[in-house]
Design a protein around this motif. Sequence first.
Motif, PDB file in Angstrom:
ATOM      1  N   CYS A   1       0.853  -1.182   0.000  1.00  0.00           N
ATOM      2  CA  CYS A   1       0.000   0.000   0.000  1.00  0.00           C
ATOM      3  C   CYS A   1       0.888   1.230   0.000  1.00  0.00           C
ATOM      4  CB  CYS A   1      -0.917   0.012   1.224  1.00  0.00           C
ATOM      5  SG  CYS A   1      -1.898   1.526   1.416  1.00  0.00           S
TER       6      CYS A   1
ATOM      7  N   MET B   1       0.632   5.201   0.478  1.00  0.00           N
ATOM      8  CA  MET B   1      -0.240   6.285   0.933  1.00  0.00           C
ATOM      9  C   MET B   1       0.570   7.574   0.916  1.00  0.00           C
ATOM     10  SD  MET B   1      -2.535   6.523   4.427  1.00  0.00           S
ATOM     11  CE  MET B   1      -3.570   5.158   3.918  1.00  0.00           C
TER      12      MET B   1
ATOM     13  N   ARG C   1      -2.703  -1.213  -3.371  1.00  0.00           N
ATOM     14  CA  ARG C   1      -3.488  -0.052  -2.958  1.00  0.00           C
ATOM     15  C   ARG C   1      -2.632   1.194  -3.116  1.00  0.00           C
ATOM     16  NH1 ARG C   1      -7.702  -1.616   0.684  1.00  0.00           N
ATOM     17  NH2 ARG C   1      -8.524   0.497   0.406  1.00  0.00           N
ATOM     18  N   LYS C   2      -3.188   2.211  -3.777  1.00  0.00           N
ATOM     19  CA  LYS C   2      -2.536   3.509  -3.924  1.00  0.00           C
ATOM     20  C   LYS C   2      -3.534   4.546  -3.429  1.00  0.00           C
ATOM     21  CE  LYS C   2      -0.087   1.816  -8.022  1.00  0.00           C
ATOM     22  NZ  LYS C   2       0.137   1.993  -9.478  1.00  0.00           N
ATOM     23  N   VAL C   3      -3.161   5.262  -2.371  1.00  0.00           N
ATOM     24  CA  VAL C   3      -4.119   6.115  -1.666  1.00  0.00           C
ATOM     25  C   VAL C   3      -3.539   7.513  -1.469  1.00  0.00           C
ATOM     26  CG1 VAL C   3      -5.530   6.359   0.409  1.00  0.00           C
ATOM     27  CG2 VAL C   3      -4.948   4.066  -0.424  1.00  0.00           C
TER      28      VAL C   3
ATOM     29  N   GLU D   1      -6.936   5.734  -5.032  1.00  0.00           N
ATOM     30  CA  GLU D   1      -8.032   6.006  -4.120  1.00  0.00           C
ATOM     31  C   GLU D   1      -7.830   7.337  -3.394  1.00  0.00           C
ATOM     32  OE1 GLU D   1      -9.125   2.361  -1.750  1.00  0.00           O
ATOM     33  OE2 GLU D   1      -7.277   1.620  -2.684  1.00  0.00           O
TER      34      GLU D   1
ATOM     35  N   ALA E   1      -8.357   9.028   0.251  1.00  0.00           N
ATOM     36  CA  ALA E   1      -8.604   8.674   1.648  1.00  0.00           C
ATOM     37  C   ALA E   1      -9.743   9.495   2.227  1.00  0.00           C
ATOM     38  CB  ALA E   1      -7.336   8.886   2.476  1.00  0.00           C
TER      39      ALA E   1
ATOM     40  N   ILE F   1      -7.735   0.003   5.997  1.00  0.00           N
ATOM     41  CA  ILE F   1      -6.956  -0.771   5.034  1.00  0.00           C
ATOM     42  C   ILE F   1      -6.336  -1.942   5.785  1.00  0.00           C
ATOM     43  CG2 ILE F   1      -4.961  -0.745   3.489  1.00  0.00           C
ATOM     44  CD1 ILE F   1      -5.476   2.255   3.084  1.00  0.00           C
TER      45      ILE F   1
END
Length: 305
Positions: free
Chosen positions: A218, A220, A266-268, A295, A297, A303
């Motif tokens: 992930c 973020m 996941r890329k947030v 995404e 946040a 997550i």
Amino acid sequence: MHIHVLGAAAGGGFPQWNCNCHNCDGLRKGTIKATKRTQSSICVSSDGINWVLFNASPDLLQQIQEFKPLQPGRAVRDSGIVGIVLIDAQIDHTTGLLMLREGQVKREIYCTDMVYQDLTTGNPLLNILGHYCGINHHEVATDGATSFEVAGAANLRFTAVALKSAAPPYSPHRNDPHPGDTIGVLIEEISTGKKCWYSPGLGEIEPHLPALMIQADCIMVDGTFWTNTEMIDMGLMTKTARSIGHNPQSGEGGMIEKLNEFDASRKVLIHINNTNPILREDSAERAELTKHGIEVAYDGMDIIL
């Protein structure tokens, strides 16, 4: 590993108290499809009981009240927070420390020497806490190779690296940046090998960062602005996004282009400014992010890795 987003907005939150931009005014009036957000912070746990807090926003009390695991109620005085990692010394990431002053248990603060200096001189929050609960300062190395653990947060390991940035306006070295003014952190769950890269203040993907970011399941990262001239175009500031330490999402070399280089599941985006059109869920800008698997946040986002 459980990552919980306590707050997803940049400084001032969304809507910002004194702002009547299209986003803030529309959210108040209910004329846009968007959700309010408090100022950015996350917490991380491996066991769901003991949590490491990343940054302490001015909205921290509200965030704790809205996430029950941080107040497990095992004793008359209790908290699920076993340590606090500070990414930088900015107001919107540290003011909440004052809300943690009650009690006799010292707060375990993990930060770089530069952040510690700023928070004991230009904005002496840590000195103030010393007169209440007290603190234990743990210096964080920024070489990208030296990891640290937080006592009480079993099964988690953290590796920090310095990011190009500016110190806060109140810092004695505001115009003389030092390594450690801002960091990015690779968070690892030891038993599973799952990793999250966290950098809410990211001016650019510097050459030493991909080696850490590529390991992450992930990613973020900084979602402050959509364009480099967003604040200038709205007449709110005379500086570009990049000049104040934020890589915008759009345009050449922007965050969308850079995130496309990584295969994380996941890329947030987090730390989203109230002016950013991606806050509008039906905007063309939000659709563009979705097309690239990125995404946005929101407060309360969970997550699980």
